[in-house]
Design a protein around this motif. Sequence first.
Motif, PDB file in Angstrom:
ATOM      1  N   LEU A 163     -15.113 -44.261  59.289  1.00 31.88           N
ATOM      2  CA  LEU A 163     -15.805 -45.555  59.260  1.00 31.88           C
ATOM      3  C   LEU A 163     -15.213 -46.527  60.276  1.00 31.88           C
ATOM      4  O   LEU A 163     -15.937 -47.290  60.921  1.00 31.88           O
ATOM      5  N   LYS A 164     -13.904 -46.493  60.447  1.00 35.85           N
ATOM      6  CA  LYS A 164     -13.223 -47.412  61.365  1.00 35.85           C
ATOM      7  C   LYS A 164     -13.419 -47.008  62.827  1.00 35.85           C
ATOM      8  O   LYS A 164     -13.756 -47.846  63.667  1.00 35.85           O
ATOM      9  N   ASP A 165     -13.229 -45.722  63.147  1.00 36.21           N
ATOM     10  CA  ASP A 165     -13.164 -45.298  64.549  1.00 36.21           C
ATOM     11  C   ASP A 165     -14.257 -44.325  64.979  1.00 36.21           C
ATOM     12  O   ASP A 165     -14.359 -44.012  66.165  1.00 36.21           O
ATOM     13  N   GLY A 166     -15.045 -43.822  64.043  1.00 38.82           N
ATOM     14  CA  GLY A 166     -16.114 -42.896  64.396  1.00 38.82           C
ATOM     15  C   GLY A 166     -17.355 -43.647  64.849  1.00 38.82           C
ATOM     16  O   GLY A 166     -17.525 -44.832  64.577  1.00 38.82           O
ATOM     17  N   LYS A 167     -18.232 -42.944  65.547  1.00 40.39           N
ATOM     18  CA  LYS A 167     -19.481 -43.533  66.019  1.00 40.39           C
ATOM     19  C   LYS A 167     -20.613 -42.534  65.785  1.00 40.39           C
ATOM     20  O   LYS A 167     -20.503 -41.367  66.133  1.00 40.39           O
ATOM     21  N   VAL A 168     -21.705 -43.028  65.219  1.00 41.34           N
ATOM     22  CA  VAL A 168     -22.890 -42.212  65.013  1.00 41.34           C
ATOM     23  C   VAL A 168     -23.743 -42.307  66.271  1.00 41.34           C
ATOM     24  O   VAL A 168     -24.056 -43.395  66.748  1.00 41.34           O
ATOM     25  N   ARG A 169     -24.104 -41.155  66.812  1.00 44.58           N
ATOM     26  CA  ARG A 169     -24.922 -41.068  68.025  1.00 44.58           C
ATOM     27  C   ARG A 169     -26.265 -40.432  67.683  1.00 44.58           C
ATOM     28  O   ARG A 169     -26.363 -39.662  66.720  1.00 44.58           O
ATOM     29  N   PRO A 170     -27.278 -40.702  68.490  1.00 46.67           N
ATOM     30  CA  PRO A 170     -28.578 -40.055  68.259  1.00 46.67           C
ATOM     31  C   PRO A 170     -28.447 -38.533  68.293  1.00 46.67           C
ATOM     32  O   PRO A 170     -27.568 -37.980  68.949  1.00 46.67           O
ATOM     33  N   GLY A 171     -29.343 -37.872  67.560  1.00 49.22           N
ATOM     34  CA  GLY A 171     -29.346 -36.410  67.538  1.00 49.22           C
ATOM     35  C   GLY A 171     -28.394 -35.804  66.530  1.00 49.22           C
ATOM     36  O   GLY A 171     -28.057 -34.626  66.619  1.00 49.22           O
ATOM     37  N   GLY A 172     -27.942 -36.585  65.559  1.00 48.29           N
ATOM     38  CA  GLY A 172     -27.055 -36.049  64.526  1.00 48.29           C
ATOM     39  C   GLY A 172     -25.629 -35.833  64.975  1.00 48.29           C
ATOM     40  O   GLY A 172     -24.930 -34.991  64.436  1.00 48.29           O
ATOM     41  N   ILE A 173     -25.194 -36.601  65.975  1.00 43.36           N
ATOM     42  CA  ILE A 173     -23.834 -36.460  66.501  1.00 43.36           C
ATOM     43  C   ILE A 173     -22.927 -37.521  65.874  1.00 43.36           C
ATOM     44  O   ILE A 173     -23.259 -38.713  65.878  1.00 43.36           O
ATOM     45  N   LEU A 174     -21.795 -37.092  65.350  1.00 42.81           N
ATOM     46  CA  LEU A 174     -20.760 -38.004  64.872  1.00 42.81           C
ATOM     47  C   LEU A 174     -19.601 -37.896  65.840  1.00 42.81           C
ATOM     48  O   LEU A 174     -18.959 -36.852  65.947  1.00 42.81           O
ATOM     49  N   LYS A 175     -19.353 -38.973  66.562  1.00 43.85           N
ATOM     50  CA  LYS A 175     -18.322 -38.985  67.600  1.00 43.85           C
ATOM     51  C   LYS A 175     -16.997 -39.410  66.972  1.00 43.85           C
ATOM     52  O   LYS A 175     -16.840 -40.545  66.550  1.00 43.85           O
ATOM     53  N   VAL A 176     -16.064 -38.473  66.925  1.00 41.31           N
ATOM     54  CA  VAL A 176     -14.739 -38.725  66.345  1.00 41.31           C
ATOM     55  C   VAL A 176     -13.657 -38.264  67.316  1.00 41.31           C
ATOM     56  O   VAL A 176     -12.555 -37.904  66.903  1.00 41.31           O
ATOM     57  N   ASP A 177     -14.001 -38.281  68.594  1.00 41.70           N
ATOM     58  CA  ASP A 177     -13.085 -37.733  69.594  1.00 41.70           C
ATOM     59  C   ASP A 177     -11.868 -38.599  69.845  1.00 41.70           C
ATOM     60  O   ASP A 177     -10.910 -38.139  70.441  1.00 41.70           O
TER      61      ASP A 177
END
Length: 191
Positions: A9-23
């Motif tokens: 919730l703090k550092d992740g980002k939801v991207r289009p196409g079902g991508i959860l960016k947690v890099d």
Amino acid sequence: MRLLEERILKDGKVRPGGILKVDGFLNHQMDVNLFMDLAKQWHDAFAGDNVNKILTIEASGIGLACIAGLVFGCPVVFAKKSKTKNIDGSLYRTRVESFTHGNVYDVIVSRDYLLPTDRVLLIDDFLANGAALEGLCDLVEQAGATIVGAGIAVEKSFQPGGARLRERGLRIESLARVKAMYDDGTLEFDD
């Protein structure tokens, strides 16, 4: 695991196409202190299963698997996406489709590193459609080894992989289960 959910919730980002960016903390830049906490959770979950080998797939699962290997006190093997000149002998081989990369890979493990006597814990950063875990299961089955289960950092429970693999009898311990991801960039976790 609330700690991982809070970090998403703090550092992740939801991207289009079902991508959860947690890099920024999970699969590009790695927060090894967080990894240690995750590995301890998996160790608690699988403590009575006599795990003596951890298996993951190249590349994002390697960091998590290595820290888990420290906690479990056992070797870590990773399935390679290509054969290199330094791999001798016979191999276990399977095909895996990558959701993130949109490619199909032949993945391999040397027969020297998966033995029929092994009790294998599968570790990966994500579970979505389940192709990577199915491929890892196939490799372990080819070896005649025992799969004790799978430790997953983030499961997208709205995708079919987890349910399908659980129906096949695979024990999966996911530390954050994403129930839904929305166009406004928010997400919801399973209870």
